[in-house]
Scaffold this motif. Structure first.
Motif, PDB file in Angstrom:
ATOM      1  N   LEU B  89       7.461 -18.353  10.471  1.00 52.60           N
ATOM      2  CA  LEU B  89       6.619 -17.177  10.478  1.00 52.60           C
ATOM      3  C   LEU B  89       7.398 -15.819  10.941  1.00 52.60           C
ATOM      4  O   LEU B  89       8.188 -15.972  11.930  1.00 52.60           O
ATOM      5  CB  LEU B  89       5.247 -17.404  11.268  1.00 52.60           C
ATOM      6  N   LEU B  90       6.886 -14.595  10.880  1.00 46.90           N
ATOM      7  CA  LEU B  90       7.382 -13.365  11.128  1.00 46.90           C
ATOM      8  C   LEU B  90       6.843 -13.327  12.520  1.00 46.90           C
ATOM      9  O   LEU B  90       5.566 -13.059  12.426  1.00 46.90           O
ATOM     10  CB  LEU B  90       7.177 -12.355  10.329  1.00 46.90           C
ATOM     11  N   LEU B  93       4.168 -10.567  13.143  1.00 48.24           N
ATOM     12  CA  LEU B  93       3.146 -10.293  12.556  1.00 48.24           C
ATOM     13  C   LEU B  93       2.019 -11.376  13.300  1.00 48.24           C
ATOM     14  O   LEU B  93       2.156 -12.715  13.422  1.00 48.24           O
ATOM     15  CB  LEU B  93       2.934 -10.507  11.101  1.00 48.24           C
ATOM     16  N   LEU B 101       1.373 -10.612   3.985  1.00 47.38           N
ATOM     17  CA  LEU B 101       2.416  -9.888   3.428  1.00 47.38           C
ATOM     18  C   LEU B 101       2.853 -10.874   2.269  1.00 47.38           C
ATOM     19  O   LEU B 101       3.437 -10.004   1.340  1.00 47.38           O
ATOM     20  CB  LEU B 101       3.769 -10.294   4.659  1.00 47.38           C
ATOM     21  N   ALA B 102       2.734 -12.114   2.300  1.00 45.58           N
ATOM     22  CA  ALA B 102       2.938 -12.803   0.830  1.00 45.58           C
ATOM     23  C   ALA B 102       2.141 -12.196  -0.034  1.00 45.58           C
ATOM     24  O   ALA B 102       2.692 -12.081  -1.397  1.00 45.58           O
ATOM     25  CB  ALA B 102       2.718 -14.306   1.141  1.00 45.58           C
ATOM     26  N   GLU B 104       1.082  -9.291  -0.385  1.00 37.23           N
ATOM     27  CA  GLU B 104       1.389  -7.856  -0.809  1.00 37.23           C
ATOM     28  C   GLU B 104       2.828  -7.806  -1.784  1.00 37.23           C
ATOM     29  O   GLU B 104       2.748  -7.332  -2.632  1.00 37.23           O
ATOM     30  CB  GLU B 104       1.694  -7.217   0.666  1.00 37.23           C
ATOM     31  N   LEU B 105       3.522  -8.802  -1.325  1.00 34.18           N
ATOM     32  CA  LEU B 105       4.775  -8.989  -2.063  1.00 34.18           C
ATOM     33  C   LEU B 105       4.424  -9.517  -3.379  1.00 34.18           C
ATOM     34  O   LEU B 105       5.118  -9.179  -4.350  1.00 34.18           O
ATOM     35  CB  LEU B 105       5.751 -10.042  -1.343  1.00 34.18           C
ATOM     36  N   ARG B 149       0.527 -19.440   3.604  1.00 35.22           N
ATOM     37  CA  ARG B 149       1.269 -18.377   3.166  1.00 35.22           C
ATOM     38  C   ARG B 149       1.958 -18.608   2.047  1.00 35.22           C
ATOM     39  O   ARG B 149       2.044 -17.855   0.921  1.00 35.22           O
ATOM     40  CB  ARG B 149       2.585 -17.982   4.321  1.00 35.22           C
ATOM     41  N   GLN B 153       1.244 -17.119  -2.162  1.00 36.65           N
ATOM     42  CA  GLN B 153       2.208 -16.735  -3.289  1.00 36.65           C
ATOM     43  C   GLN B 153       1.796 -17.152  -4.810  1.00 36.65           C
ATOM     44  O   GLN B 153       2.333 -16.769  -5.730  1.00 36.65           O
ATOM     45  CB  GLN B 153       3.596 -17.470  -3.111  1.00 36.65           C
TER      46      GLN B 153
END
Lengths: 284, 256
Positions: B89-90, B93, B101-102, B104-105, B149, B153
């Motif tokens: 994990l980042l 965050l 984030l996943a 958003e990407l 996460r 995706q």
């Protein structure tokens, strides 16, 4: 059933962090403040003892009390405050430009392999070079003016900032980069969402070091070269020396010291916030 | 294997055909995979077991587009997500932001992201932990966030590289149940790599046993036990035992 058990089991570590005793914020401030106050008091006492020992006459080495009186007097003098303002403006502006240049250069070197091979080690060399050595050249290039001063300030700070960023980018965990790529972040997106945030702790270190270099270079530049007719801090030091006014000299040194400590404190807060957020220090 | 795998049918979620992957290692080439061939149908949960050095992780990395094949083909029909042994994990965050984030990407619009992330964390039983940062979560919880996460995706195929290998037995057991439930709900295709034969039999419709150095599919075991399976059930232990024997044979052949 089983998943409820899971929730119960796994809440344990979280509950532990919650249960950590919280002290009153005021008590926290005091506990970090009193050793510093004690150190200042100790320093002042040592200073006073040296003065009392009669090693140098009073007019060469005044004690803390007359110096502090002189300082309060100085601070009510608009010219003196203006001088502090001039120096701070130069410091902040020069530093801001250095941050911009250092960041761009750092990213370029990190991204472009050829550039890294060419100038990567030069950046490190520049970092350890006292930038004031450039000052005579700067005066010849730009004349005895603020541009020359900015030149040495930027040359002092930018390499440290670029170096901090480069170091951070180089040491991002490869696994995080893989995760970013699996999520579809390539190129600039990967930099924006993964690499740059991961490099932030190291970049913050570079920013702090860059500030220290900028501040030193600025002081040296202001003392060596009287620029314009503005009473900057460095210029006032120079005047005080010319008039053998050690009270004034020491008063200005106190000002420089206090500014240094205050800004270092700001960086400390910034650094602590990052470390807390990144989960560094506390655990590992 | 002789069947012609190049004829890809719609039923297949991924197909690997005579895949060879070699890495430069000093002045020699290290062959991680040699002629690996396999196919996985849509909605299947397939486990790969193999000793270390059998190229299992390399296979997943190629399927995820992180490594390149030296020869042969590896093809995934649709989007791929990959989970590692570490949650990865980042750290800056929160749990929710990692999932967001996943999203958003993937191109999910801002207003939906928060809602969707909450929903995904609910699915892995992490409601109430949205605002925690990774260092405030236990190992099992981190892997749950990583699973959320990966689900964010919206992949067709989920690749899992020993994702529960570092967890304690109870946590792992629970995560098996959750993974099975999510798999059943979502119709995901899952390729799950492990070195633990019991875990493979617990989860897989099929278990592929990889040979070592260089890796390829040595044996295939169909697991016909009804779900949900229990890790300690005797039937499961028998099949796992046979797989473990195969693995041991494999290792003695190669003198490891």
């Amino acid at each position: 059933m089983a998943t409820e058990l899971a929730a119960k089991l796994e809440v344990v570590p979280a509950a532990e962090t919650e249960a950590a005793p919280r002290r009153l914020p005021l008590a926290g401030i005091w506990s970090s403040l009193w050793p510093k106050l004690a150190a200042i008091l100790l320093g002042l006492t040592a200073w006073q003892l040296i003065v009392w020992s009669g090693w140098k006459p009073d007019y060469v080495l005044p004690g803390p009390l007359p110096v502090l009186q002189r300082l309060t007097q100085d601070l009510t003098n608009p010219d003196f405050d203006l001088g502090i303002g001039v120096t701070l403006r130069r410091a902040l502006l020069g530093y801001a430009i250095a941050v911009a240049i250092g960041s761009v250069v750092g990213i370029l070197i990190a991204r472009v392999r050829l550039l890294r091979k060419a100038v990567g080690s030069a950046i490190l060399g520049l970092q350890s070079m006292p930038s004031i050595a450039w000052f005579p050249l700067a005066i010849l290039l730009f004349g005895l003016n603020e541009t020359a001063i900015f030149f040495v300030v930027i040359l002092g700070a930018a390499p440290a900032i670029a170096g901090g960023l480069l170091n951070g980018v180089d040491h991002v965990q490869p696994l995080l980069i893989r995760v970013g790529r699996v999520m579809g972040a390539r190129g600039l997106l990967l930099y924006r969402f993964v690499i740059l945030p991961a490099a932030l702790p190291s970049f913050a270190g570079g920013l702090k070091q860059g500030w220290a270099f900028a501040w030193r270079s600025l002081m040296a530049g202001e003392i060596i070269g009287i620029v314009g007719h503005q009473l900057s801090i460095g210029q006032q030091i120079q005047f005080a020396r010319d008039f053998a006014d050690t009270e004034q000299l020491l008063a200005i040194i106190v000002v420089i010291f206090v500014i240094g400590v205050a800004i270092d404190g700001l960086f400390g807060v910034f650094d602590a916030a990052i470390r807390r957020r990144w989960g560094l220090g506390g655990e590992a | 294997m002789s069947n012609n795998l190049l004829e890809l049918s719609d039923k297949h979620a991924l197909s690997v055909d005579r895949l060879t992957v070699a890495f430069p290692h000093g002045d020699r080439l290290l062959i991680a995979l040699q002629g690996a061939t396999l196919e996985i149908k849509r909605g299947e949960l397939v486990c790969i077991v193999g000793a270390s050095g059998s190229g299992k992780s390399t296979l997943l990395n190629v399927l995820a587009g992180l490594d390149r094949p030296s020869a042969g083909r590896a093809h995934v029909h649709g989007r791929v997500a990959l989970m590692f042994q570490e949650a990865a994990l980042l750290p800056w965050l929160t749990a929710a932001a990692n999932v967001e984030l996943a999203l958003e990407l993937r191109g999910v619009r801002g207003s939906h992201r928060r809602e969707l992330a909450r929903e995904l964390l609910r699915r892995v039983h992490l409601t109430g932990f949205e605002r925690r940062r990774p260092h405030e979560l236990s190992g099992g919880m981190k892997q749950r966030v990583a699973l959320a996460r990966a689900l964010a995706q919206d992949a067709d195929v989920l690749l899992m590289d020993e994702p529960f290998g570092a967890l304690d037995a109870i946590t792992r057991d629970l995560l098996h149940e959750e993974l099975e439930r999510i798999w059943a709900e979502s119709g995901l295709t899952i390729l799950f790599v492990t070195h633990n034969a019991r875990e493979a039999v617990r989860l897989g419709d099929r278990v592929l046993v990889f040979t070592s150095r260089p890796g390829r599919v040595g044996h295939e075991v169909k697991v016909d036990l009804p779900r949900p399976r229990h890790l300690d059930s005797p039937d499961l232990a028998v099949i796992a035992g046979r797989i473990t024997d195969r693995l041991k044979q494999e290792m003695t052949i190669h003198g490891d």
